[in-house]
Write a protein that holds these residues in place. Structure first.
Motif, PDB file in Angstrom:
ATOM      1  N   SER A 127      -2.153   9.485  -1.306  1.00  0.00           N
ATOM      2  CA  SER A 127      -3.150  10.045  -0.380  1.00  0.00           C
ATOM      3  C   SER A 127      -2.614  11.262   0.363  1.00  0.00           C
TER       4      SER A 127
ATOM      5  N   GLY B 277       0.796  -1.228   0.000  1.00  0.00           N
ATOM      6  CA  GLY B 277       0.000   0.000   0.000  1.00  0.00           C
ATOM      7  C   GLY B 277       0.823   1.269   0.000  1.00  0.00           C
TER       8      GLY B 277
ATOM      9  N   SER C  33      -0.110   3.911  -2.711  1.00  0.00           N
ATOM     10  CA  SER C  33      -1.415   4.511  -2.420  1.00  0.00           C
ATOM     11  C   SER C  33      -1.325   5.489  -1.261  1.00  0.00           C
TER      12      SER C  33
END
Length: 410
Positions: free
Chosen positions: A235, A228, A231
């Motif tokens: 973000s 992750g 991502s």
């Protein structure tokens, strides 16, 4: 079969080199497979299908192949499995060079992964023939450090070679993955189990199940951060390439943790293990719900710091829970549990938002921490009861001996 051979620096160093090179194909696969898939499908994300095939095949093949290997001496068996993996990797490199249908390349990745779990379990069991139990923590700490170095360096090497040619990255996996087949030393004491031991099967006790579950939960926590990472960077409004800082932070402290285990060289206390599990859960919470890049990096540092100590403890405690003939199988199961943890995080990240994934992982880590606490507390209560019963018996025996003595007094 149980006693380790007289340890020589050369034999142990060769085992370390074998262990360090064993993980290179798997560590470099995410980058190498993406580079291989891009010209074949036009989408680098197709490399995930190859990774999924490799990981799923490892889960399927770990236990059956390990049980098959109990008929043979472990060192030749590991070499044979590495040979089969090498042939599959050669097939991937050749098929990619020939622009073959992508389905065939995926099948090659599955064949390469099929023997990974069994090869790892047998390779880990071989270490018991080289060092006594008192030195296992140090040796496993060195192994964990080498493993983390391989996972840091291999993707970088694959990316560098892939910039020249995808086939170059594939052939690097072939050549470096050959390590255990060529480097693993001959060990006269590492022989095949007798017929009686081969007939027996590993019994999965609740204690074994607990530590396998803990291994899978730890792997899920680590992979959630690593997979992750991009991502998370997006973000925070950062370029996607900055996602590398989170896994790098994790890997740096994991290497330091492996060095600490090597220097410490002892079985940790139960409360220490519980603290490590709590630190992992806290680190995942900081990563998943941190409101800043700094908090996320700190969380990754925390998870990495206890990665090697926990992995070493899982290996040590499982070593004590099984008979020598079943060590390879239980270590293969540990590798399978790790793979299932990775699959869990991968599936969650692909199907759900980031915060959902980290919520599930935190819940999983909290659950295993509570279960381990219950097991440790029950064990402590049992030991305390036995000690009190022994002290009471000794006191009664002392009183019974004192009575005749008083009778004989004038």
């Amino acid at each position: 079969m149980n006693a380790p051979a007289p340890r020589t620096p050369a034999s142990l160093l060769r085992w370390y080199a074998s262990y360090g090179t064993f993980t290179i194909p798997q560590a470099s696969a995410p980058i190498a497979f993406s580079l291989i898939a891009l010209p074949l499908t036009g989408d680098a994300a197709s490399g995930a299908a190859m990774m999924l095939a490799m990981t799923a095949a490892q889960v399927v093949g770990a236990v059956p192949i390990t049980r098959l290997g109990r008929r043979f001496s472990p060192v030749p068996f590991v070499r044979a499995l590495i040979g089969l993996r090498t042939l599959a990797l050669i097939g991937i490199a050749v098929l990619a060079g020939l622009q073959a249908p992508f389905a065939l390349v995926v099948a090659g990745a599955a064949l390469a992964g099929l023997v990974n779990g069994a090869a790892y379990g047998t390779l880990r069991a071989v270490l018991n023939h080289l060092v006594p139990a008192s030195r296992l923590p140090r040796s496993l700490g060195v192994a964990a450090t080498l493993n983390e170095v391989a996972f840091v360096a291999s993707p970088v090497l694959a990316a560098a070679l892939g910039s020249v040619s995808p086939q170059a990255a594939a052939w690097a996996m072939v050549l470096l993955g050959l390590g255990p087949m060529l480097l693993l030393p001959r060990i006269p004491t590492a022989t095949a189990p007798g017929p009686a031991q081969r007939r027996g099967h590993l019994r999965l006790s609740p204690a074994i199940g607990l530590w396998l579950l803990c291994g899978g939960a730890s792997a899920a926590a680590i992979s959630a951060i690593e997979i992750g990472a991009v991502s998370m960077a997006v973000s925070f409004g950062m370029p996607a390439t900055w996602g590398v800082i989170f896994p790098v932070a994790l890997c740096v402290t994991s290497i330091l943790g492996g060095i600490w285990v090597s220097v410490h060289n002892r079985m940790p206390r139960r409360r220490t293990v519980l603290a490590w599990l709590a630190v992992t859960a806290l680190g995942v919470a900081a990563v998943g719900f941190g409101q800043s890049v700094a908090a996320t990096v700190v969380g990754a540092l925390l998870v990495g710091a206890v990665l090697a100590p926990l992995a070493t403890y899982y290996s040590l405690v499982l070593d004590t829970l099984v008979e020598p003939a079943h060590r390879a199988e239980v270590f293969a199961l540990l590798r399978t549990a790790n793979a299932l943890g990775i699959i869990t995080s991968s599936a969650l990240l692909s199907l759900a938002p980031l915060h959902t994934t980290f919520t599930v992982v935190i819940a999983l880590m909290t659950t295993v921490m509570v279960l381990a606490g219950i097991v440790f507390t029950a064990g402590w209560v049992q030991v305390r009861r036995r000690r009190l019963a022994r002290e009471a018996a000794e006191a009664r025996a002392g009183s019974a001996q004192a009575v005749p003595d008083r009778v004989r007094l004038p």
